[in-house]
Scaffold this motif. Structure first.
Motif, mmCIF file in Angstrom:
data_model
loop_
_atom_site.group_PDB
_atom_site.id
_atom_site.type_symbol
_atom_site.label_atom_id
_atom_site.label_comp_id
_atom_site.label_asym_id
_atom_site.label_seq_id
_atom_site.Cartn_x
_atom_site.Cartn_y
_atom_site.Cartn_z
ATOM 1 N N ILE A 1 17.080 49.928 31.762
ATOM 2 C CA ILE A 1 17.089 51.204 32.471
ATOM 3 C C ILE A 1 17.959 52.179 31.685
ATOM 4 C CG2 ILE A 1 16.674 50.203 34.740
ATOM 5 C CD1 ILE A 1 19.666 50.400 35.285
ATOM 6 N N PHE A 2 17.754 53.456 31.938
ATOM 7 C CA PHE A 2 18.536 54.524 31.333
ATOM 8 C C PHE A 2 18.474 54.467 29.802
ATOM 9 C CE2 PHE A 2 21.422 53.699 35.214
ATOM 10 C CZ PHE A 2 20.520 54.325 36.050
ATOM 11 N N LYS A 3 17.327 54.063 29.249
ATOM 12 C CA LYS A 3 17.217 53.948 27.797
ATOM 13 C C LYS A 3 17.301 55.313 27.110
ATOM 14 C CE LYS A 3 14.508 49.671 27.568
ATOM 15 N NZ LYS A 3 13.279 49.041 27.046
ATOM 16 N N ALA A 4 16.921 56.364 27.813
ATOM 17 C CA ALA A 4 16.919 57.689 27.201
ATOM 18 C C ALA A 4 18.322 58.215 26.943
ATOM 19 C CB ALA A 4 16.156 58.674 28.091
ATOM 20 N N PHE A 5 19.339 57.573 27.520
ATOM 21 C CA PHE A 5 20.707 58.055 27.377
ATOM 22 C C PHE A 5 21.520 57.234 26.379
ATOM 23 C CE2 PHE A 5 19.438 58.884 31.863
ATOM 24 C CZ PHE A 5 19.350 60.266 31.766
ATOM 25 N N ARG A 6 20.849 56.447 25.568
ATOM 26 C CA ARG A 6 21.559 55.567 24.637
ATOM 27 C C ARG A 6 21.804 56.256 23.303
ATOM 28 N NH1 ARG A 6 18.662 49.674 25.879
ATOM 29 N NH2 ARG A 6 19.246 49.589 28.087
ATOM 30 N N ASP A 7 22.694 57.199 23.317
ATOM 31 C CA ASP A 7 23.186 57.810 22.084
ATOM 32 C C ASP A 7 24.553 58.422 22.382
ATOM 33 O OD1 ASP A 7 22.889 60.682 22.887
ATOM 34 O OD2 ASP A 7 20.767 60.179 22.897
ATOM 35 N N ASP A 8 25.285 58.742 21.332
ATOM 36 C CA ASP A 8 26.649 59.245 21.493
ATOM 37 C C ASP A 8 26.691 60.571 22.234
ATOM 38 O OD1 ASP A 8 27.808 57.098 20.236
ATOM 39 O OD2 ASP A 8 27.707 58.001 18.234
ATOM 40 N N HIS A 9 25.695 61.408 22.040
ATOM 41 C CA HIS A 9 25.682 62.730 22.664
ATOM 42 C C HIS A 9 25.627 62.617 24.186
ATOM 43 C CE1 HIS A 9 24.851 67.066 22.872
ATOM 44 N NE2 HIS A 9 23.976 66.767 23.813
ATOM 45 N N GLU A 10 24.710 61.822 24.709
ATOM 46 C CA GLU A 10 24.587 61.646 26.155
ATOM 47 C C GLU A 10 25.780 60.864 26.716
ATOM 48 O OE1 GLU A 10 22.509 62.871 28.188
ATOM 49 O OE2 GLU A 10 20.764 63.505 27.035
ATOM 50 N N LYS A 11 26.178 59.851 26.000
ATOM 51 C CA LYS A 11 27.276 59.008 26.471
ATOM 52 C C LYS A 11 28.568 59.803 26.598
ATOM 53 C CE LYS A 11 29.257 54.456 25.406
ATOM 54 N NZ LYS A 11 29.248 53.357 24.409
ATOM 55 N N ARG A 12 28.777 60.751 25.707
ATOM 56 C CA ARG A 12 29.983 61.577 25.762
ATOM 57 C C ARG A 12 30.076 62.338 27.081
ATOM 58 N NH1 ARG A 12 29.381 66.565 22.093
ATOM 59 N NH2 ARG A 12 27.991 67.072 23.815
ATOM 60 N N ASP A 13 28.975 62.927 27.538
ATOM 61 C CA ASP A 13 28.996 63.690 28.778
ATOM 62 C C ASP A 13 29.299 62.798 29.979
ATOM 63 O OD1 ASP A 13 28.378 65.868 27.260
ATOM 64 O OD2 ASP A 13 26.260 65.941 27.810
ATOM 65 N N PHE A 14 28.749 61.600 29.982
ATOM 66 C CA PHE A 14 29.016 60.685 31.091
ATOM 67 C C PHE A 14 30.479 60.225 31.084
ATOM 68 C CE2 PHE A 14 24.335 59.952 30.667
ATOM 69 C CZ PHE A 14 23.995 60.422 31.919
ATOM 70 N N VAL A 15 31.021 59.973 29.908
ATOM 71 C CA VAL A 15 32.427 59.559 29.819
ATOM 72 C C VAL A 15 33.345 60.664 30.334
ATOM 73 C CG1 VAL A 15 34.285 59.027 28.186
ATOM 74 C CG2 VAL A 15 32.075 57.894 27.973
ATOM 75 N N LEU A 16 32.993 61.910 30.036
ATOM 76 C CA LEU A 16 33.780 63.028 30.556
ATOM 77 C C LEU A 16 33.734 63.063 32.079
ATOM 78 C CD1 LEU A 16 35.440 65.571 29.934
ATOM 79 C CD2 LEU A 16 33.301 66.846 29.880
ATOM 80 N N GLY A 17 32.539 62.856 32.653
ATOM 81 C CA GLY A 17 32.433 62.804 34.109
ATOM 82 C C GLY A 17 33.217 61.647 34.699
ATOM 83 N N GLY A 18 33.220 60.492 34.014
ATOM 84 C CA GLY A 18 33.996 59.358 34.490
ATOM 85 C C GLY A 18 35.484 59.638 34.467
ATOM 86 N N GLY A 19 35.967 60.326 33.418
ATOM 87 C CA GLY A 19 37.378 60.688 33.380
ATOM 88 C C GLY A 19 37.756 61.627 34.512
ATOM 89 N N ALA A 20 36.888 62.600 34.799
ATOM 90 C CA ALA A 20 37.150 63.516 35.915
ATOM 91 C C ALA A 20 37.155 62.774 37.246
ATOM 92 C CB ALA A 20 36.106 64.631 35.925
ATOM 93 N N ALA A 21 36.225 61.826 37.429
ATOM 94 C CA ALA A 21 36.202 61.025 38.655
ATOM 95 C C ALA A 21 37.469 60.190 38.784
ATOM 96 C CB ALA A 21 34.959 60.124 38.657
#
Length: 816
Positions: free
Chosen positions: A304-324
């Protein structure tokens, strides 16, 4: 052929030991002898023709991405061999046209001895495979589904981060309650309640030591021996990751487990730290794990979520995780989003603001429900882990107090700058004189023993008894006090640091002696400085706020002692201003800290002005002396972090002054054997792709794209050759490369090309055909803005004929 150019032979199929790479380094207009760099060691610093000293450098330096600079220990300088300059019988038989250049060394001083850091590929590789996927998704309306899935992932990040925070908080609270209840019982059994002459604190002291040493030693051992990256708060590591630096093992599941256990043991052990900072790291790990739909630790792909497997997409999610994580720690969703914007993020867009805010709100809401239910509250008022409580009355201020708040801010800036400087020196001492793992564990135990000993000495020698009834502490101790009294010194120590901050904010006037708070401020200032940097998982926010609240309340008490008619001196108000000033002096944040403190304490929006005055004053004063503690840690660890603006040393320079050249290039249709040997002989991570090559002089071809090392390895590993194209072409897509993300195999995993030595690789469908390019005469400040804004890893410098003149990477902007 120009004898100053460096040559490597990649066509002969012999071992690397028998076929050393040959390097010539140039500085300015001077030339140096050709040196054998196959020993993979560093050469001694040399002096350029301009009189400046060139740094110690590996044979492959500067690398195209400089992601693997070698260590400088155990250095033996390679000996230049005249036979390599003039040639010999063996080298004379080689085809001179098959040789390729590496790089020359620039005369300016560079970070050659920095640790092993790689860059992340935040730039999207828009090759033919990617464009085909985009067209397919457009026809299937996949872009709408992808946006919905992205929102779902952010919501999941908020929920799971909050649940982890709740688990950590509940375990810490229960274990701390058991610990302090046992200590209080031990005090009551071994120390007479009202007769100070026969008091004996030895037994409680030994129990306190035991309950501090055991958890601290366990947590430090886990961090040291299992996952060293979990030491500290994790905020500098997350900040570096979001800036584009790949920090090894930062977002793994094992890292999260060790981080959680380490935080619990450190806080329960009584170290001067808090659990709020590590929650940001925990949120980043959660975001990185959920968004990829796979676990490399457990070798499990959920597909699942194969479309998000690159550094560009992962960076945005990591930022959201830090804010959470920030939101869960402080119960401040807006503060969490602003913290990510002000302190963590290097790249930002409007859509990301909304997603980050939603993740923060979901995190606070989930934590509120769980903790309110756990504490038996029906109104859902338990908003965060760092619960400072609400002030009974609105905090008011007079305008003549604004200069006082500014003075407090200046004091916080001075104390914060001194704290950062002292902590940096202590950490450098640790790094130099305590390199052994067992020594790091013992050091953490020694600091824990020091904290318990200082606390017991304060409790024993300071007589500060207060009447019962007005005490806000949960466990008042009657140590050495009369009946219906409690020991105010013991009340400061017999609880978690968060509870002590809450007490300093809400204790009624007259709850402490001036001597008590003065000594407590000095002791905790030193303890927090010695603790931050240990091999334990702890944050710096709580001890910094605690020290600031202590000296802020202390200043109010001293001022009231000399001016008893000053009714505006509310001790809780000045404790809050002191905490804000001290936080601003250490962390150097302003807007997010103001909002976090407002959301945490529930003060009115009108009190935002005093908070921001104190924070800005502290930041300005502190910035005059040094950087904030997170940036200081990044600099001490030699992380190639790009600041918001280029360094002053680069003003007036052009790309020609900082680029690396000559460059290892690959032809658009090149032999698999050449690519295989090149990847084995150098560790560069990006290679310009050229065509219109005369013979094999690849560096003189015209640039038509760029290809990454990871892509080349996948091509060789999957045997994507022109000769067997009919077999792999129908099944090859961009997902072929994403399936191996993020742990791409190394060239060692590729078998030797015995039977495929004459095979050809066509890079036209794999390379990025539109790399960012600049002219050699473009200014460095302009290039820096392009490089940072686009999150680049490689920036090509081309001449007017579209031929490669050099390449610029992250380290070319790091001036040492």
């Amino acid at each position: 052929m120009d004898e100053n150019k460096t040559l490597i032979n990649l066509e002969d199929d012999i071992s690397e030991e028998d076929d050393p790479i040959v390097l010539n380094k140039k500085t300015g207009h001077s030339s140096k002898p050709i040196i054998d760099i196959e020993v993979n060691q560093s050469e001694e610093p040399t002096t350029s023709s301009s009189g400046r000293t060139a740094p110690a450098n590996s044979g492959n330096y500067p690398l195209i991405d400089n992601d693997h600079p070698p260590l400088l220990e155990n250095f033996t300088p390679p000996v230049p061999r005249e036979s390599q300059i003039n040639g010999n019988a063996g080298s004379a038989s080689r085809d001179i046209n098959n040789l390729e250049p590496i790089f020359h060394l620039r005369s300016r001083t560079a970070a050659a001895s920095t640790p092993n850091y790689e860059s992340l590929d935040y730039e999207v590789c828009e090759n033919t495979l990617f464009q085909d996927e985009q067209r397919e998704q457009l026809a299937e309306r996949f872009s709408l589904r992808k946006d919905i899935i992205r929102w779902i992932i952010f919501i999941q990040i908020g929920i799971i981060t909050a649940l982890i925070a709740c688990s950590i908080d509940i375990i810490i609270e229960e274990l701390s309650e058991l610990k302090y209840q046992f200590l209080i019982k031990s005090v009551q059994e071994n120390v007479p309640l009202s007769d100070a002459t026969e008091g004996d604190l030895v037994i409680p002291y030994l129990y306190w030591l035991l309950f501090s040493i055991l958890p601290v030693a366990f947590g430090a051992a886990m961090v040291t021996y299992i996952e060293p990256i979990t030491a500290g708060s994790g905020i500098p590591q997350v900040k570096s990751y979001l800036n584009g630096v790949k920090i090894p093992r930062i977002v793994r599941i094992k890292t999260l487990a060790v981080k959680a256990i380490g935080v619990i043991t450190s806080v329960v052990g009584g170290l001067a730290g808090g659990k709020e900072g590590p929650m940001i790291h925990a949120g980043a790990v959660v975001a990185a794990g959920i968004s990829q739909g796979k676990s490399t630790t457990f070798v499990k792909d959920f597909r699942i979520f194969k479309a998000f497997r690159d550094d560009h997409e992962k960076r945005d999610f990591v930022l959201g995780g830090g804010a959470a994580g920030v939101s869960a720690a402080f119960g401040a969703p807006i503060g969490g989003m602003l913290f990510s914007l002000e302190e963590a993020a290097s790249f930002w867009n409007q859509n990301l603001i909304w997603r980050t805010l939603v993740a923060s709100i979901i995190s606070v809401f989930t934590l509120n429900i769980v903790l309110s239910a756990y504490h038996g509250l029906n109104d859902f008022t338990f908003t965060g882990l760092f619960n400072l409580g609400k002030f009974d009355q609105p905090l008011k201020f007079d305008y003549f107090e604004l200069p006082i708040f500014m003075i407090l801010g200046v004091s916080g800036g001075l104390l914060g700058a001194a704290w950062n400087s002292l902590n940096t020196k202590i950490n450098k001492f640790r790094k130099r004189f305590i390199p052994w793992k067992i020594g790091k564990v013992i050091e953490a135990v020694v600091v824990a023993i020091m904290g318990v000993t200082l606390a017991c000495l304060m409790i024993y020698f300071i007589n500060d008894c207060r009447p019962l009834g007005n005490d806000p502490t949960n466990n008042p101790v009657q140590l050495f006090c009369e009946d219906n009294e409690y020991n105010a010194v013991a009340a400061l120590w017999f609880q978690t640091p968060e509870a002590t901050v809450r007490s300093l904010f809400h204790d009624p006037p007259g709850s402490h002696k001036i001597l008590t708070l003065a000594l407590f401020t000095v002791v905790y200032y030193v303890l927090s400085c010695a603790t931050f940097g240990l091999n334990v998982s702890l944050g710096v926010f709580i001890p910094t706020a605690l020290v600031g609240a202590a000296w802020g309340r202390l200043l109010a008490m001293v001022t009231f002692y000399f001016f008893p008619q000053a009714e505006f001196l509310h001790p809780g108000k000045y404790a809050l201003i002191g905490a804000a000033a001290n936080l601003g002096g250490v962390l150097r944040m302003t807007i997010s800290l103001s909002v976090i403190l407002m959301e945490t304490t529930g003060v009115e929006s009108s009190f935002f002005f005093p908070l921001i005055i104190a924070l800005i004053s502290a930041k300005w004063v502190g910035d005059y002396f040094n950087e904030g503690i997170y940036d200081t840690q990044i600099q001490v660890n030699h992380v190639p972090m790009l600041t918001w603006e280029p360094l002053p040393q680069y003003k007036g320079l052009t790309a020609q002054k900082i680029l690396s050249s000559p460059v290892v290039c690959i032809k658009l249709r090149d032999s698999a054997h050449y690519i295989y040997q090149m990847l084995k002989k150098c560790e560069h991570n990006g290679f310009p792709v050229v065509d219109n090559v005369e013979g094999n002089r690849r560096s003189e071809g015209r640039v038509c794209g760029i290809i990454l090392r990871s892509q080349l390895i996948v091509i060789l590993l999957k045997s994507l050759y022109v000769e067997n194209k009919r077999f792999w072409l129908p099944e090859t897509s961009i997902q072929t490369f994403r399936d191996l993300y993020p742990r791409y195999p190394s060239i060692k995993s590729v078998r030797k090309l015995d039977e495929k030595i004459n095979y050809t690789v066509d890079l036209s469908m794999f390379m990025n055909p539109s790399p960012v390019r600049v002219n050699p005469h473009d200014s460095v400040p302009r290039i820096f803005q392009i490089f940072r804004a686009l999150g680049l890893r490689h920036l090509l410098v081309i001449n007017n004929e579209n031929r490669i003149a050099g390449i610029i990477t992250r380290r070319d902007f790091i001036y040492k």
